[in-house]
Write a protein that holds these residues in place. Structure first.
Motif, PDB file in Angstrom:
ATOM      1  N   GLY A  71     -93.537  45.930 -36.270  1.00  0.00           N
ATOM      2  CA  GLY A  71     -94.903  46.050 -35.765  1.00  0.00           C
ATOM      3  C   GLY A  71     -95.729  47.135 -36.433  1.00  0.00           C
ATOM      4  N   GLY A  72     -95.131  47.887 -37.355  1.00  0.00           N
ATOM      5  CA  GLY A  72     -95.892  48.898 -38.102  1.00  0.00           C
ATOM      6  C   GLY A  72     -96.804  48.236 -39.126  1.00  0.00           C
ATOM      7  N   LEU A  73     -97.796  48.990 -39.606  1.00  0.00           N
ATOM      8  CA  LEU A  73     -98.717  48.468 -40.615  1.00  0.00           C
ATOM      9  C   LEU A  73     -98.259  48.960 -41.991  1.00  0.00           C
ATOM     10  CD1 LEU A  73    -101.412  46.888 -41.020  1.00  0.00           C
ATOM     11  CD2 LEU A  73    -102.560  49.121 -41.002  1.00  0.00           C
ATOM     12  N   VAL A  74     -98.051  48.005 -42.909  1.00  0.00           N
ATOM     13  CA  VAL A  74     -97.613  48.353 -44.262  1.00  0.00           C
ATOM     14  C   VAL A  74     -98.841  48.627 -45.119  1.00  0.00           C
ATOM     15  CG1 VAL A  74     -96.345  47.580 -46.297  1.00  0.00           C
ATOM     16  CG2 VAL A  74     -95.583  46.872 -44.010  1.00  0.00           C
ATOM     17  N   ILE A  75     -98.903  49.836 -45.685  1.00  0.00           N
ATOM     18  CA  ILE A  75    -100.034  50.241 -46.521  1.00  0.00           C
ATOM     19  C   ILE A  75     -99.527  50.490 -47.939  1.00  0.00           C
ATOM     20  CG2 ILE A  75    -101.819  52.009 -46.894  1.00  0.00           C
ATOM     21  CD1 ILE A  75    -101.796  52.534 -43.872  1.00  0.00           C
ATOM     22  N   ALA A  76    -100.172  49.824 -48.925  1.00  0.00           N
ATOM     23  CA  ALA A  76     -99.777  50.010 -50.325  1.00  0.00           C
ATOM     24  C   ALA A  76    -100.717  51.013 -50.986  1.00  0.00           C
ATOM     25  CB  ALA A  76     -99.821  48.683 -51.069  1.00  0.00           C
ATOM     26  N   ALA A  77    -100.140  52.114 -51.476  1.00  0.00           N
ATOM     27  CA  ALA A  77    -100.924  53.128 -52.190  1.00  0.00           C
ATOM     28  C   ALA A  77    -101.341  52.568 -53.551  1.00  0.00           C
ATOM     29  CB  ALA A  77    -100.085  54.390 -52.362  1.00  0.00           C
ATOM     30  N   PRO A  78    -102.353  53.162 -54.208  1.00  0.00           N
ATOM     31  CA  PRO A  78    -102.760  52.699 -55.535  1.00  0.00           C
ATOM     32  C   PRO A  78    -101.578  52.641 -56.510  1.00  0.00           C
ATOM     33  CG  PRO A  78    -104.339  54.304 -54.704  1.00  0.00           C
ATOM     34  CD  PRO A  78    -103.213  54.270 -53.718  1.00  0.00           C
ATOM     35  N   GLY A 132     -98.795  51.568 -55.895  1.00  0.00           N
ATOM     36  CA  GLY A 132     -97.949  50.423 -55.551  1.00  0.00           C
ATOM     37  C   GLY A 132     -96.901  50.767 -54.506  1.00  0.00           C
ATOM     38  N   GLU A 133     -96.683  52.047 -54.269  1.00  0.00           N
ATOM     39  CA  GLU A 133     -95.707  52.477 -53.270  1.00  0.00           C
ATOM     40  C   GLU A 133     -96.150  52.034 -51.871  1.00  0.00           C
ATOM     41  OE1 GLU A 133     -93.795  56.555 -51.355  1.00  0.00           O
ATOM     42  OE2 GLU A 133     -95.792  56.539 -52.246  1.00  0.00           O
ATOM     43  N   GLU A 134     -95.233  51.475 -51.097  1.00  0.00           N
ATOM     44  CA  GLU A 134     -95.587  51.008 -49.756  1.00  0.00           C
ATOM     45  C   GLU A 134     -95.117  51.987 -48.683  1.00  0.00           C
ATOM     46  OE1 GLU A 134     -96.015  46.204 -50.350  1.00  0.00           O
ATOM     47  OE2 GLU A 134     -94.270  46.950 -49.231  1.00  0.00           O
ATOM     48  N   ARG A 135     -95.992  52.239 -47.714  1.00  0.00           N
ATOM     49  CA  ARG A 135     -95.660  53.109 -46.587  1.00  0.00           C
ATOM     50  C   ARG A 135     -95.901  52.332 -45.299  1.00  0.00           C
ATOM     51  NH1 ARG A 135     -96.290  58.550 -47.711  1.00  0.00           N
ATOM     52  NH2 ARG A 135     -95.508  58.841 -45.587  1.00  0.00           N
ATOM     53  N   VAL A 136     -95.149  52.660 -44.241  1.00  0.00           N
ATOM     54  CA  VAL A 136     -95.348  51.989 -42.962  1.00  0.00           C
ATOM     55  C   VAL A 136     -95.874  52.997 -41.933  1.00  0.00           C
ATOM     56  CG1 VAL A 136     -94.315  50.543 -41.178  1.00  0.00           C
ATOM     57  CG2 VAL A 136     -93.426  50.461 -43.504  1.00  0.00           C
ATOM     58  N   VAL A 137     -96.960  52.645 -41.269  1.00  0.00           N
ATOM     59  CA  VAL A 137     -97.549  53.494 -40.236  1.00  0.00           C
ATOM     60  C   VAL A 137     -97.203  52.899 -38.876  1.00  0.00           C
ATOM     61  CG1 VAL A 137     -99.704  54.403 -39.298  1.00  0.00           C
ATOM     62  CG2 VAL A 137     -99.433  54.120 -41.765  1.00  0.00           C
ATOM     63  N   TYR A 138     -96.681  53.738 -37.974  1.00  0.00           N
ATOM     64  CA  TYR A 138     -96.238  53.219 -36.681  1.00  0.00           C
ATOM     65  C   TYR A 138     -97.161  53.562 -35.527  1.00  0.00           C
ATOM     66  CZ  TYR A 138     -91.911  51.977 -38.993  1.00  0.00           C
ATOM     67  OH  TYR A 138     -90.991  51.416 -39.834  1.00  0.00           O
TER      68      TYR A 138
END
Lengths: 324, 324
Positions: B302-309, B311-317
């Motif tokens: 249910g976290g939001l996957v955010i791709a940095a410029p 290309g690295e992906e981070r998940v915000v909970y």
């Protein structure tokens, strides 16, 4: 306290000698029935009396009523227990702590009662909590944790309490998954973590800890004698409750700081070292099935890994796991 | 209601024509000040008046006060909304629902208020909830879920509300992660899921839903006009609140049954279809850093996957994710 103050003074002055009911009645100028009533009131507060016919009453146990200063003198913490509220009697320290946490009280606030009229146990059960002889307390935590890590905090609390009991009493305390503390197979302590969450965040968490400290055999109702015990019964000594509380908070803050900086792995290792479940044949009921096998280890999220005879591994996240 | 009943009847009888303050004063035999006070009381209840000098007052909006039967007539559910409590005014429906859930009320119990004096928003914020024109409600859920799945229930609720708004009003509602509902970039609805947990289990969960339904532009305080809107302002029509409530519960029960039988994947797909966040440049602040990039998708928890410029992906909970 007012009404039986004179009676209490009489017993405190006569150290441990017998005083007859007749003498008490005459010296306090009250009826024999009133004497009997007041002795029972003192019993409800945690005092113990021996009654022998033709000799009278003798006081055999004086509860060590909590003083905040006694606990503070032994605390090494920065946060936990830095605000302490002691109540003579309350419905449930868990409810008191939740109410205060809801209105914003700080992390580490501790609510202690000499007696609970409606103590809470896990899974909606009652917790037997008579006056003056147990530790019935609830601690407010405000962890900056996503809620999926909450079970780890439950296990951390179990480790802290187990280590504190071992160091203060010398008793061979061990943890039964997830967080009952047993001595010689009988339960001496229960732990209940309740949280309030908003979306994916923990607003606050209340760690409820109930320890049977100085209960004697006669204190237990029939249905508990086979499954419950007290530290006094297991060690033969009266235990200093204030010292034990301070030591729990000291251990807990150390572990919590370690958890924050190093993650769950060191907690997991300590939990397994102090566990009575690991390596045992266990059984648990889920809504749909019975899982039976050998408890192998914790999984990284805090569940108990059980290996079936076929070798298949299953993870249990909640409920009761019986050692068979 | 008692004191201004005569005044209300007067306006109801004169349909939408103007009545002068003098005439009201004379016909009800009350002072001009009393007229002005009673009109403001009616305004506080959700009635609207136009005031024109030398012509007097004209009633321009009559709130559709809730009736349980109006909602029930449109419900297709088995569980949700099968017990409904409507209050004229309350502190917070969230608090009412939590209190009742704590004392054991059943799953699906719904608490609705015409007005909240202290409505709760996410992250400890207040929720503006004036009388008679919004939907301010809280639903009791008792999911048999380990707590790590709770964020999925938050997203499910957002999908249900978004679909119900679309089907009842035709407005282009969309979800901003995790569960604000926007129309044309302005917030029309907020959702707040609060839970009480014990160890690894959810004891109960309260889904709070606040929707600006029939608010007019003048209802909004200055600081909200740029960021908030109502269904009436966006569609030009007065919306039937009872129908919208029933439709939310209908959608929610359908989704919940699907979630129980098929898991999170179908909910995730529907959430992404209704989302305004996916594909957008977004920014969020954590305790330690700023994460900026393009919102790609939900992760399975249910976290939001955010791709940095890079290309690295981070998940915000948790927290606030701003669209930039």
């Amino acid at each position: 306290m007012m009404k039986n103050k004179l009676l209490l003074d009489l017993f405190l002055q006569s150290s441990q000698t017998f005083i007859s009911g007749e003498e008490i009645s005459r010296r306090l100028n009250i009826s024999r029935t009133a004497v009997w009533k007041q002795i029972n009131q003192l019993r409800d507060m945690g005092y113990e009396f021996e009654a022998v016919s033709r000799k009278g009453y003798r006081m055999t146990f004086i509860p060590d009523f909590y003083k905040v200063t006694d606990i503070e003198a032994k605390l090494n913490t920065k946060v936990l227990g830095r605000k302490i509220q002691i109540m003579e009697t309350t419905t449930s320290t868990q409810v008191d702590a939740m109410t205060q946490a809801e209105s914003g009280t700080e992390e580490g606030a501790l609510f202690i009662a000499e007696q609970q009229s409606s103590g809470r146990g896990r899974l909606g059960r009652k917790w037997f909590s008579p006056a003056g002889k147990g530790i019935w307390m609830s601690l407010v935590l405000r962890p900056e944790l996503p809620i999926r890590y909450m079970p780890q905090l439950t296990l951390l609390t179990g480790v802290a309490v187990c280590k504190a009991i071992r160091s203060v009493t010398g008793a061979e305390a061990a943890i039964k998954w997830p967080n009952d503390i047993l001595i010689h197979g009988k339960k001496v302590c229960g732990i209940l973590l309740e949280s309030a969450t908003e979306d994916n965040k923990v607003k606050y968490c209340i760690a409820g800890i109930g320890i049977d400290v100085n209960l004697s055999a006669e204190d237990y109702p029939e249905e508990l004698t086979e499954i419950a015990t007290s530290l006094k019964l297991e060690t033969g000594h009266t235990i200093d409750r204030a010292l034990l509380i301070a030591e729990i908070l000291n251990e807990m803050e150390l572990l919590y700081n370690r958890y924050t900086s190093e993650g769950f792995t060191p907690i997991q290792v300590e939990w397994e070292e102090h566990s009575v479940s690991i390596g045992q044949a266990v059984r648990t009921e889920t809504l749909t099935e019975t899982i039976q096998g050998v408890a192998k280890r914790l999984d990284p999220s805090g569940g108990l890994v059980i290996a079936a005879p076929s070798g298949e591994e299953r993870v249990v996240y909640s409920g009761e796991v019986e050692i068979i």
